[in-house]
Design a protein around this motif. Structure first.
Motif, mmCIF file in Angstrom:
data_model
loop_
_atom_site.group_PDB
_atom_site.id
_atom_site.type_symbol
_atom_site.label_atom_id
_atom_site.label_comp_id
_atom_site.label_asym_id
_atom_site.label_seq_id
_atom_site.Cartn_x
_atom_site.Cartn_y
_atom_site.Cartn_z
ATOM 1 N N LYS A 198 0.951 -1.256 -0.139
ATOM 2 C CA LYS A 198 0.003 -0.012 -0.048
ATOM 3 C C LYS A 198 0.881 1.143 -0.007
ATOM 4 O O LYS A 198 0.695 2.360 -0.817
ATOM 5 N N SER A 199 1.911 1.306 0.794
ATOM 6 C CA SER A 199 2.619 2.262 0.765
ATOM 7 C C SER A 199 3.426 2.690 -0.367
ATOM 8 O O SER A 199 3.552 3.859 -0.839
ATOM 9 N N GLU A 200 3.831 1.482 -1.031
ATOM 10 C CA GLU A 200 4.398 1.775 -2.332
ATOM 11 C C GLU A 200 3.615 2.347 -3.236
ATOM 12 O O GLU A 200 3.925 3.498 -4.193
ATOM 13 N N PHE A 201 2.151 2.008 -3.420
ATOM 14 C CA PHE A 201 1.408 2.612 -4.244
ATOM 15 C C PHE A 201 1.319 3.930 -3.924
ATOM 16 O O PHE A 201 1.082 4.883 -4.872
ATOM 17 N N GLU A 202 1.215 4.435 -2.790
ATOM 18 C CA GLU A 202 1.030 5.756 -2.369
ATOM 19 C C GLU A 202 2.101 6.528 -2.661
ATOM 20 O O GLU A 202 2.007 7.805 -3.051
ATOM 21 N N ARG A 203 3.357 5.908 -2.608
ATOM 22 C CA ARG A 203 4.508 6.901 -2.626
ATOM 23 C C ARG A 203 4.404 6.759 -4.499
ATOM 24 O O ARG A 203 4.731 8.100 -5.064
ATOM 25 N N LYS A 204 4.074 5.792 -5.259
ATOM 26 C CA LYS A 204 3.936 6.129 -6.783
ATOM 27 C C LYS A 204 3.000 7.106 -7.182
ATOM 28 O O LYS A 204 3.227 7.992 -8.226
ATOM 29 N N GLN A 205 1.859 7.168 -6.331
ATOM 30 C CA GLN A 205 0.624 8.339 -6.798
ATOM 31 C C GLN A 205 1.346 9.494 -6.427
ATOM 32 O O GLN A 205 1.412 10.410 -7.528
ATOM 33 N N HIS A 206 2.018 9.753 -5.475
ATOM 34 C CA HIS A 206 2.741 11.077 -5.045
ATOM 35 C C HIS A 206 3.931 11.542 -5.985
ATOM 36 O O HIS A 206 3.784 12.587 -6.353
ATOM 37 N N LEU A 207 4.573 10.581 -6.395
ATOM 38 C CA LEU A 207 5.551 10.808 -7.580
ATOM 39 C C LEU A 207 5.025 11.202 -8.811
ATOM 40 O O LEU A 207 5.490 12.118 -9.267
ATOM 41 N N LEU A 208 3.759 10.719 -9.021
ATOM 42 C CA LEU A 208 3.331 10.985 -10.414
ATOM 43 C C LEU A 208 2.796 12.454 -10.332
ATOM 44 O O LEU A 208 2.798 13.119 -11.174
ATOM 45 N N LYS A 209 2.135 12.596 -9.097
ATOM 46 C CA LYS A 209 1.387 13.811 -9.228
ATOM 47 C C LYS A 209 2.456 15.181 -9.122
ATOM 48 O O LYS A 209 2.303 15.920 -9.776
ATOM 49 N N LYS A 210 3.493 14.798 -8.635
ATOM 50 C CA LYS A 210 4.605 15.810 -8.596
ATOM 51 C C LYS A 210 5.282 16.173 -9.871
ATOM 52 O O LYS A 210 5.841 17.176 -10.105
ATOM 53 N N HIS A 211 4.950 15.143 -10.854
ATOM 54 C CA HIS A 211 5.493 15.419 -12.209
ATOM 55 C C HIS A 211 4.662 16.024 -13.077
ATOM 56 O O HIS A 211 4.838 16.086 -14.479
ATOM 57 N N ILE A 212 3.484 16.109 -12.600
ATOM 58 C CA ILE A 212 2.495 16.927 -13.610
ATOM 59 C C ILE A 212 2.916 18.415 -13.668
ATOM 60 O O ILE A 212 2.685 18.899 -12.720
ATOM 61 N N ASN A 213 3.304 18.816 -14.868
ATOM 62 C CA ASN A 213 3.498 20.500 -14.887
ATOM 63 C C ASN A 213 2.448 21.189 -15.737
ATOM 64 O O ASN A 213 2.420 22.245 -15.476
ATOM 65 N N SER A 214 1.572 20.560 -16.684
ATOM 66 C CA SER A 214 0.646 21.391 -17.301
ATOM 67 C C SER A 214 -0.768 21.174 -16.561
ATOM 68 O O SER A 214 -1.103 20.234 -16.285
ATOM 69 N N ARG A 215 -1.377 22.442 -16.411
ATOM 70 C CA ARG A 215 -2.528 22.651 -16.056
ATOM 71 C C ARG A 215 -3.580 21.951 -16.849
ATOM 72 O O ARG A 215 -4.724 21.760 -16.240
ATOM 73 N N ALA A 216 -3.154 21.660 -17.923
ATOM 74 C CA ALA A 216 -4.360 20.815 -18.947
ATOM 75 C C ALA A 216 -4.393 19.368 -18.277
ATOM 76 O O ALA A 216 -5.534 18.626 -18.749
ATOM 77 N N VAL A 217 -3.640 18.761 -17.514
ATOM 78 C CA VAL A 217 -3.521 17.583 -17.229
ATOM 79 C C VAL A 217 -4.156 17.417 -15.691
ATOM 80 O O VAL A 217 -3.652 17.902 -14.802
ATOM 81 N N GLN A 218 -5.319 16.575 -15.694
ATOM 82 C CA GLN A 218 -5.820 16.033 -14.496
ATOM 83 C C GLN A 218 -5.460 14.903 -14.376
ATOM 84 O O GLN A 218 -5.559 13.853 -14.759
ATOM 85 N N PHE A 219 -5.302 14.345 -12.716
ATOM 86 C CA PHE A 219 -4.900 12.890 -12.302
ATOM 87 C C PHE A 219 -5.886 12.669 -11.400
ATOM 88 O O PHE A 219 -6.462 13.430 -10.599
ATOM 89 N N HIS A 220 -6.413 11.360 -11.822
ATOM 90 C CA HIS A 220 -7.530 10.690 -10.750
ATOM 91 C C HIS A 220 -6.839 9.347 -10.441
ATOM 92 O O HIS A 220 -6.338 8.698 -11.226
ATOM 93 N N TYR A 221 -6.869 9.178 -9.327
ATOM 94 C CA TYR A 221 -6.428 8.119 -8.419
ATOM 95 C C TYR A 221 -7.642 7.570 -7.545
ATOM 96 O O TYR A 221 -8.017 8.432 -7.021
ATOM 97 N N HIS A 222 -7.435 6.282 -7.091
ATOM 98 C CA HIS A 222 -8.162 5.934 -5.966
ATOM 99 C C HIS A 222 -7.432 5.478 -4.776
ATOM 100 O O HIS A 222 -6.189 5.099 -4.857
ATOM 101 N N ASP A 223 -7.925 5.285 -3.727
ATOM 102 C CA ASP A 223 -7.236 4.875 -2.512
ATOM 103 C C ASP A 223 -6.752 3.526 -2.659
ATOM 104 O O ASP A 223 -7.581 2.468 -3.210
ATOM 105 N N ALA A 224 -5.682 2.994 -2.555
ATOM 106 C CA ALA A 224 -5.228 1.840 -2.684
ATOM 107 C C ALA A 224 -5.522 0.683 -2.060
ATOM 108 O O ALA A 224 -5.559 -0.529 -2.515
ATOM 109 N N SER A 225 -6.283 1.014 -0.978
ATOM 110 C CA SER A 225 -6.725 -0.108 0.044
ATOM 111 C C SER A 225 -7.678 -0.803 -0.605
ATOM 112 O O SER A 225 -7.651 -2.263 -0.360
ATOM 113 N N THR A 226 -8.535 -0.429 -1.527
ATOM 114 C CA THR A 226 -9.487 -1.407 -2.236
ATOM 115 C C THR A 226 -9.024 -2.473 -3.169
ATOM 116 O O THR A 226 -9.270 -3.562 -3.106
ATOM 117 N N SER A 227 -7.646 -1.953 -3.900
ATOM 118 C CA SER A 227 -7.134 -2.778 -4.759
ATOM 119 C C SER A 227 -6.191 -3.815 -3.999
ATOM 120 O O SER A 227 -5.743 -5.057 -4.149
#
Lengths: 235, 617
Positions: free
Chosen positions: B469-498
Motif C-alpha cells: 500500500k505504501s509503495e502505491f501511495e509513493r508512486k501516486q505522489h511521485l506521479l502527481k509531482k511530475h505533472i506540470n501542465s494545468r491541462a492535465v488532471q490526475f485521478h486515482y483511488h485509495d489503494a486499499s480497495t486494490s
C-alpha cells in the motif's frame, strides 16, 4: 405533421418513479408503437413530447397530459390503439384528441393554474385531531412554512432556506373526508411557484401539531386544470 | 407474497429499486413451475440491472415453460435497515416471493469486493450463509461469472459453481433438477449435488478438500469421491450465431448505469495483454455474423423502444465486420433516431474514424488505455501500443474537434521503475502539446486515470507480488509531482480497495473465515468508496489469525501448486510461464486471431476454435 394531446394515468406501479423516468417511459412506448414521432434537430435529437406539469416521486395521478408531435397525419383511433397496446402497467391512456392546426395552442405548462390533490392519511390517525387541524388551517390567513432545499449547480451542497406562506398557494379550504380519511387540497399553480401537497401536511404537523407518519401518506393528483377545465376539454 | 408498505418505501432512497413490474419483466405462476431460479448480481439495482450475463440467463430460463427466473439485487443499506426492522425477507422482484422459496439462487460473481453483499443477502433471506449448515429445504446457492477462476475464498458459502459461459449449462442444470426432483425419494441436498456434478463445468466445492503445507502455503486439493473431475474446464459456446441471447431485455423504470441496449458483437479477446484475466478467461474469440447482429438489433429495438445501443465486446473495434455493420446500422436506423456507441476504443485512427461516424460519441470525451507510461513497460505487459499510435489517435481526434481525452494507466506492474511512473504525465503532456500544435489553442483537457494493479489468477502475472500500500501511495505522489501542465488532471483511488482485491483474488479457502468475519462486522458494498472501511477487514484478518501478506505480497514459484488451478479456462501453465518470462525480457507475443497459433492451449483443451469472419474468409 400533427399534434395529439393525450390524457393518461400514473398509477400505483409507477408511484416511485420521477417525472423524467415517466417521460422516458412514454417516449419508449411511442417508439414501440411505431408512431411517426417528430424529433428536434441536432446531434442529440429529442422526441417532441411536452408535459403539462412535472409530478413528484411518490405521487400518482389520475390524469397526466402530454402533447405528442408526429411527422405525419394519422387518425385519432389509430393513435389511440397503437399507443394503448404498448403502454406499461400503471400507465393507461384515457383520452386522445388531435389538436387542429388552427387551434393555436399555448404550452400547457403556461396554462395550468390549479392542481387538485387527494392525500390519503395513515389508518392510525385520529380523525378528530385531523379535523381540528384542518379547521384551524382553513380559518387563518397565514401559515408560514420553512422550506429547505439542497442547492444545485454552484450552490451544490448548500441548504437553501426560504419561508413561504402556504395559504397563498391554497385556492380553497382544505376538505377532510372523514369516511375515507382523505384530505383534498386545491393548489394554485403559477409562474410564481407553487407548493407540494406534502408541504401542506408538513405545515399541519408543524403549526397545528397534527401527529402522523408522513412516510405513510399516499398522494394522488386528481386533476390538473386551466380556468377550471382539464386539458382535453380545453381544446 | 411479500407486501412492502408505503411507509417503508417512502422512507428510503429510490424506492423504484424495490417495486419491480418493469416492461418485459416475466411474471409466472409459481404453482405451475418445476424449477425456480432467483438470479442476482449482489450489488445495487442500477448496477445489477446493467449486467449482460444475467439478462441472457433470465431470458433463457424464462423461455422454458417449466422454469422461472426472477431478479434480486442488494438493497441499499437504508432499505436493508427498514427490511430488517420490519422482518421483511429478501424477495424476487417479479412475484415478491421470499428467496428462501426458490430452488436456486444464482449469484453473478463480477468482482471480489461484492462478496460480503452475498453473505448479507443470504442472511437477509434467512438462508444459512455456510453451505454445510443448509438443510434440504433451503435453496441451492450457486455462482458463476469471472470470479470462478479463483472461487476458493467463497467456496464454503456455495453449493456449486458454474465455470464458464452459462447459456447451455444453465438449462442442463434446470433439466437435472427437474429430473432429480421427480425421481428422488430422499430429496437430500447431497444426492442432488452428486447428480449435478456429472454435468461438465460444474464444480461442487464440498466434494474437495484443500491441504496445506506446514509453512501454511496451499499444498493440493483432494477429491473426496472417485467419480468427480480433478479439473473443471470452463464451458464455452462454439457458435455465437446459434445460441439464445437477449431479445427482450427488462426496461428499468429508473435510470441505470448502462441504460441502453447492448449488442454483443463477439466474445473473447486475443490481444494478449499479460495483466488481463478477461483476455484469457473468454478465449477463443468468437464473432457473431453481421446478419445475426442486424437481426438482433431490429428485434431488440422493437421490443424495447430504446433509442441508444452500445456495441459491446472486450475490444469492439476489433470486430472484423465493424465498418460494414456500422454502415448498416446508420442507414437502417437514421429515421428512428437511434444512436450507437462503442464502449471502448482501440488506440488508433481507425477507431477515431468510427467514433466520428457514430456522432453520438461526440458528447463524451474519448478514452484510451495505453496502460503504461513507457514503451519498455508497455512491451512488458504486451500492450502492443506505441507512443506514435497514441499520438496518431489523439491527433485524429483533435482534427475532428474533440478536446477532452481520458487516458487509463496502471501502476504497480512487474518490472516497473520510477521512470515508468514519470512517463505517464510525460505522455499526457505530449498529448497536450499535440493539441496546441494542431488547433493552435490551449483549451484541451487530458485526464489520466491510474489504477493500482491487481495480479489475477490464470494470467502470466499470477505469480507476481502485488505492491504494498505504501509503495502505491509513493508512486501516486511521485506521479502527481511530475505533472506540470494545468491541462492535465490526475485521478486515482485509495489503494486499499486494490490491496483487498489483491488478497482475495489469489486467496484460498481459508479466507472464507475472514470474509465472514468482515460481513459480521458490517462490511458491505466494499466496491463503493464511500462504503468501504478497510479497518473492518484488518480487524477480520487479525481475529482469524490469517496473514494477508501471503496472498498478495508474496512472489510464488512456478513449481508451487496454486489454489485455483482446478477451475480453469483451459490455458496451459507452460504458456503462462513462457509469457511471464517473455514479459521480463520485454518480448511481444502476437494476436492469434488472424495470425498463427501462439500455443495458449485453450482451443485444444476446450475443443473450440476462433471465429473471425475476416480470417475465415
Amino acid at each position: 405533421m400533427s399534434v395529439f394531446r393525450i390524457e393518461l394515468t400514473k398509477e400505483e406501479q409507477l408511484r416511485y418513479i420521477s417525472h423524467l423516468d415517466y417521460y422516458n417511459l412514454l417516449q419508449r412506448a411511442i417508439r414501440r408503437a411505431k408512431l411517426p414521432a417528430a424529433y428536434s434537430e441536432g446531434f442529440n435529437p429529442h422526441m417532441k413530447v411536452s408535459f403539462a406539469s412535472a409530478l413528484a416521486v411518490g405521487v400518482t395521478a389520475s390524469a397526466e397530459y402530454a402533447d405528442v408531435e408526429l411527422t405525419k397525419d394519422i387518425c385519432q383511433p389509430e393513435f389511440f390503439d397503437k399507443l394503448s397496446a404498448v403502454l406499461p402497467a400503471g400507465m393507461r391512456l384515457l383520452r386522445v384528441k388531435k389538436i387542429v392546426a388552427h387551434q393555436h395552442h399555448k404550452s400547457m405548462n403556461a396554462l395550468a393554474d390549479m392542481a387538485v390533490y387527494a392525500i390519503q392519511l395513515p389508518e392510525n390517525v385520529h380523525s378528530d385531531a385531523v379535523m381540528t387541524a384542518v379547521n384551524a388551517f382553513n380559518a387563518t390567513s397565514e401559515v408560514l412554512f420553512l422550506r429547505e432545499k439542497t442547492g444545485k449547480g454552484n450552490k451544490k451542497g448548500q441548504v437553501i432556506k426560504k419561508i413561504i406562506n402556504i395559504k397563498e398557494f391554497v385556492a380553497t379550504d382544505l376538505q377532510y373526508d372523514t369516511a375515507n380519511n382523505v384530505i383534498i387540497v386545491n393548489i394554485k399553480v403559477s409562474s410564481n411557484g407553487s407548493i407540494k401537497p406534502a408541504e401542506v401536511i408538513a405545515s399541519l404537523q408543524q403549526k397545528y401539531l397534527l401527529q402522523l407518519d408522513s412516510n405513510n401518506i399516499l398522494i394522488n393528483r386528481n386533476a390538473l386544470l386551466s380556468a377550471g377545465k382539464n386539458f382535453i376539454d380545453l381544446l | 407474497m411479500i407486501k412492502i408498505s408505503p411507509a417503508v418505501l417512502q422512507s428510503v432512497s429510490k424506492p423504484a429499486r424495490y417495486t419491480g413490474g418493469e416492461v418485459n419483466a416475466v411474471h409466472k405462476d409459481h404453482r405451475m413451475i418445476s424449477c425456480k431460479f432467483a438470479l442476482s448480481m449482489p450489488d445495487v439495482y442500477e448496477v445489477g440491472m446493467s449486467n449482460m450475463g444475467l439478462k441472457i440467463l433470465y431470458e433463457i430460463l424464462n423461455h422454458r415453460s417449466d422454469t422461472v427466473a426472477e431478479r434480486v439485487y442488494t438493497p441499499w443499506p437504508d432499505m436493508e435497515m427498514k427490511m430488517r426492522e420490519n422482518h421483511i425477507p429478501l424477495y424476487g422482484l417479479e412475484s415478491f416471493t421470499p428467496l428462501k422459496n426458490f430452488d436456486f439462487i444464482g449469484f453473478s460473481l463480477q468482482y471480489e469486493l461484492i462478496y460480503t453483499n452475498i453473505l448479507n443477502m443470504l442472511d437477509m433471506s434467512d438462508i444459512p450463509v455456510w453451505a454445510e449448515d443448509r438443510r434440504d429445504e433451503d435453496p441451492f446457492i450457486i455462482g458463476g461469472g469471472p470470479c470462478v477462476y479463483n472461487v476458493e475464498p467463497i467456496a464454503d458459502f456455495f453449493d456449486f459453481f458454474i465455470v464458464g459461459e452459462g447459456e447451455e449449462i444453465i438449462e442442463e442444470v434446470a433439466d437435472a433438477f427437474i429430473k432429480w426432483h421427480s425421481m428422488s425419494k430422499s430429496h437430500s441436498r447431497i444426492e442432488f449435488l452428486h447428480y449435478v456434478s456429472k454435468i461438465k463445468g460444474i464444480y461442487v466445492p464440498s466434494f474437495y478438500r484443500p491441504e496445506y503445507n506446514v509453512n501454511g502455503i496451499f499444498k493440493e486439493l483432494i477429491s473426496l469421491y472417485d467419480d468427480i473431475p480433478a479439473i473443471i474446464h470452463k464451458r464455452v459456446i462454439k457458435d455465437m450465431d446459434n445460441v439464445p441471447t437477449v431479445e427482450k431485455p427488462v426496461i428499468p423504470y429508473i435510470n441505470i448505469v448502462h441504460d441502453r441496449l447492448m449488442l454483443e458483437l463477439f466474445r473473447g479477446c486475443s490481444r494478449g495483454c499479460r495483466f488481463c484475466q478477461a483476455g484469457i478467461a473468454y478465449r477463443p474469440v468468437r464473432e457473431r455474423s453481421r446478419e445475426k447482429l442486424n437481426e438482433l438489433t431490429r428485434i431488440m429495438i422493437d421490443n424495447t423502444g430504446y433509442d441508444e445501443m452500445s456495441l459491446t465486446s472486450l475490444s469492439s473495434a476489433d470486430y472484423s465486420c465493424l465498418p460494414v455493420l456500422i454502415d448498416d446500422l446508420m442507414t437502417n436506423y437514421a429515421d428512428e433516431k437511434m444512436s450507437f456507441s462503442l464502449p471502448s476504443l482501440r488506440v488508433d485512427s481507425f477507431s477515431i474514424d468510427i467514433a466520428h461516424k457514430l456522432q453520438t460519441m461526440r458528447k463524451s470525451g474519448l478514452t484510451f488505455a495505453p496502460e503504461a507510461g513507457t514503451q519498455r513497460l508497455r512491451d512488458v505487459i504486451n500492450k502492443g501500443v506505441t507512443e506514435e499510435d497514441l499520438l496518431k489517435a489523439c491527433g485524429a481526434a483533435f482534427k475532428y474537434g474533440w478536446k477532452t481525452v481520458k487516458l487509463y494507466f496502471m501502476m504497480g506492474l512487474p518490472t516497473e521503475t520510477d521512470e515508468d511512473i514519470i512517463g505517464i504525465p510525460q505522455l499526457a503532456e505530449k498529448v497536450v502539446d499535440l493539441y496546441k500544435e494542431i488547433r493552435g489553442r490551449r483549451d484541451v483537457k487530458v485526464t489520466i486515470s491510474v489504477s493500482c494493479f491487481v495480479p489475477k489468477a490464470f494470467t502470466p502475472f499470477q505469480w507476481f507480488a502485488q505492491c504494498e500500500k505504501s509503495e502505491f501511495e509513493r508512486k501516486q505522489h511521485l506521479l502527481k509531482k511530475h505533472i506540470n501542465s494545468r491541462a492535465v488532471q490526475f485521478h486515482y483511488h485509495d489503494a486499499s480497495t486494490s490491496i483487498l482485491e489483491g488478497i482475495i483474488s489469489r486467496g484460498d479457502r481459508r479466507l472464507a473465515k475472514v470474509i465472514y468475519e468482515a460481513f459480521k462486522n458490517g462490511a458491505k458494498f466494499d466496491g463503493w468508496t464511500e462504503m468501504f472501511d478497510f479497518s473492518i477487514w484488518q480487524e477480520a484478518f487479525k481475529k482469524t489469525g490469517i496473514d494477508p501478506a501471503q496472498y498478495n505480497l508474496r512472489s510464488r514459484s512456478f513449481t508451487e501448486k496454486l489454489p485455483w488451478e482446478h477451475t480453469t479456462p483451459g490455458v496451459s501453465k507452460r504458456f503462462l510461464i513462457n509469457e511471464y518470462n517473455k514479459a521480463l525480457d520485454g518480448i511481444l507475443t502476437s494476436d492469434c486471431r488472424r495470425g498463427s497459433c501462439i500455443g495458449c492451449g485453450i482451443c485444444q483443451a476446450l475443443n473450440a476454435d476462433v471465429v473471425d469472419w475476416r480470417r475465415n474468409k
